[in-house]
Design an enzyme around this catalytic site. Sequence first.
Site, PDB file in Angstrom:
ATOM      1  N   LYS A 146      15.791  42.152  42.874  1.00 33.20           N
ATOM      2  CA  LYS A 146      16.334  43.462  42.522  1.00 33.20           C
ATOM      3  C   LYS A 146      16.479  43.476  41.007  1.00 33.20           C
ATOM      4  O   LYS A 146      17.361  42.808  40.455  1.00 33.20           O
ATOM      5  CB  LYS A 146      17.686  43.708  43.201  1.00 33.20           C
ATOM      6  N   GLY A 153      29.219  51.816  42.100  1.00 34.20           N
ATOM      7  CA  GLY A 153      30.647  51.713  42.374  1.00 34.20           C
ATOM      8  C   GLY A 153      31.408  53.020  42.292  1.00 34.20           C
ATOM      9  O   GLY A 153      32.630  53.039  42.433  1.00 34.20           O
ATOM     10  N   GLY A 208      26.190  54.036  44.408  1.00 29.14           N
ATOM     11  CA  GLY A 208      26.895  55.304  44.292  1.00 29.14           C
ATOM     12  C   GLY A 208      27.317  55.944  45.603  1.00 29.14           C
ATOM     13  O   GLY A 208      27.999  56.955  45.590  1.00 29.14           O
ATOM     14  N   ASN A 244      27.370  48.400  48.732  1.00 31.60           N
ATOM     15  CA  ASN A 244      28.254  47.262  48.468  1.00 31.60           C
ATOM     16  C   ASN A 244      29.723  47.699  48.409  1.00 31.60           C
ATOM     17  O   ASN A 244      30.494  47.499  49.341  1.00 31.60           O
ATOM     18  CB  ASN A 244      27.853  46.548  47.182  1.00 31.60           C
ATOM     19  N   THR A 245      30.093  48.370  47.310  1.00 30.55           N
ATOM     20  CA  THR A 245      31.508  48.679  47.082  1.00 30.55           C
ATOM     21  C   THR A 245      32.121  49.492  48.229  1.00 30.55           C
ATOM     22  O   THR A 245      33.265  49.246  48.622  1.00 30.55           O
ATOM     23  CB  THR A 245      31.661  49.446  45.753  1.00 30.55           C
TER      24      THR A 245
END
Lengths: 257, 65
Positions: free
Chosen positions: A96, A157, A185, A206-207
């Site tokens: 990535k 995030g 996002g 993720n977040t």
Amino acid sequence: MLELYQTALRSRLLLGTARYPSPAVLSAAVRAAGAEVVTVALRREAAGERAGQGFWSLIRELGVRVLPNTAGCHSVKEAVTTAHMAREVFGTPWLKLEVIGEDDTLQPDVFGLVEAARILCAEGFQVFPYTTEDLVVAERLLAAGCRVLMPWGAPIGSGRGLNNRFALRALRAHFPAVPLIIDAGLGVPSHAAEALELGFDAVLINTAVAQARDPVAMAGAFARAVEAGWQARAAGPMEARELAAPSTPVIGTAFRG
Amino acid sequence: MKIMVNGAWRELGAVRLAEALVELGYGERVIGTAVNGEFVAVAARATTPLADGDRLEVLAPVQGG
């Protein structure tokens, strides 16, 4: 099936491994998400620390594919050197690729991104570039050798969802055969469902999972949203319209005429 | 000689990267290395010389997004 660099995957939900409350919660979240690909990174480690080896053992026990990132790299040189280290440490040509251009938004430096992608693709890396929704940049990345693109939904995030639907739709329409993964996002499962409904092939979260009050439950919720969005896209959504159209038959309505 | 290891100066006796990693205590663990910003593969560590003032990066797997 989702196919990324000749690798067939059942799950369209890729998961980041950062910011979880504990390693145990991370493992449970990966399982609840049904994720087959997780992102990982490299950071400086002092000789006295052992955290890195423990983390790597945990990921290997999960039996998932890893997608190493170049997070934090601000130049082509840093990204290329980090990529070389990641290929050796994690034993995969997948990468990535992130080249960050601006710290407040973590917006990709798309000029550096294209240059780094050209170098790394030529060296046999299978590059997943973290990019914006810009069509021309996407063209350049494909010309550099990328076979998957990862446009942002919103800044990393931020949890804002798909910030620029118009451009993301255009990107999807221009590259119907290129796997497109919305990376960054997304905040809630409905954002992920929307991405799949618009025709994107997968999402990377993720977040939104790691920082949820219950990350494991949220991982499961994202998995179902991704599946729902994908099935909806395949089922062919109706066209939106400006005015109402009665769903109940009008002919035979009582009290008329 | 002085080598900057992960941003901090260290006094090292070793003159090759593989020996330096042992001296620093990294042993056999899974790490990636770069000297002066250039990647050094595992196989090249035994023959990669270190000189006074070199910058060494030693990176390990961590959580990432």
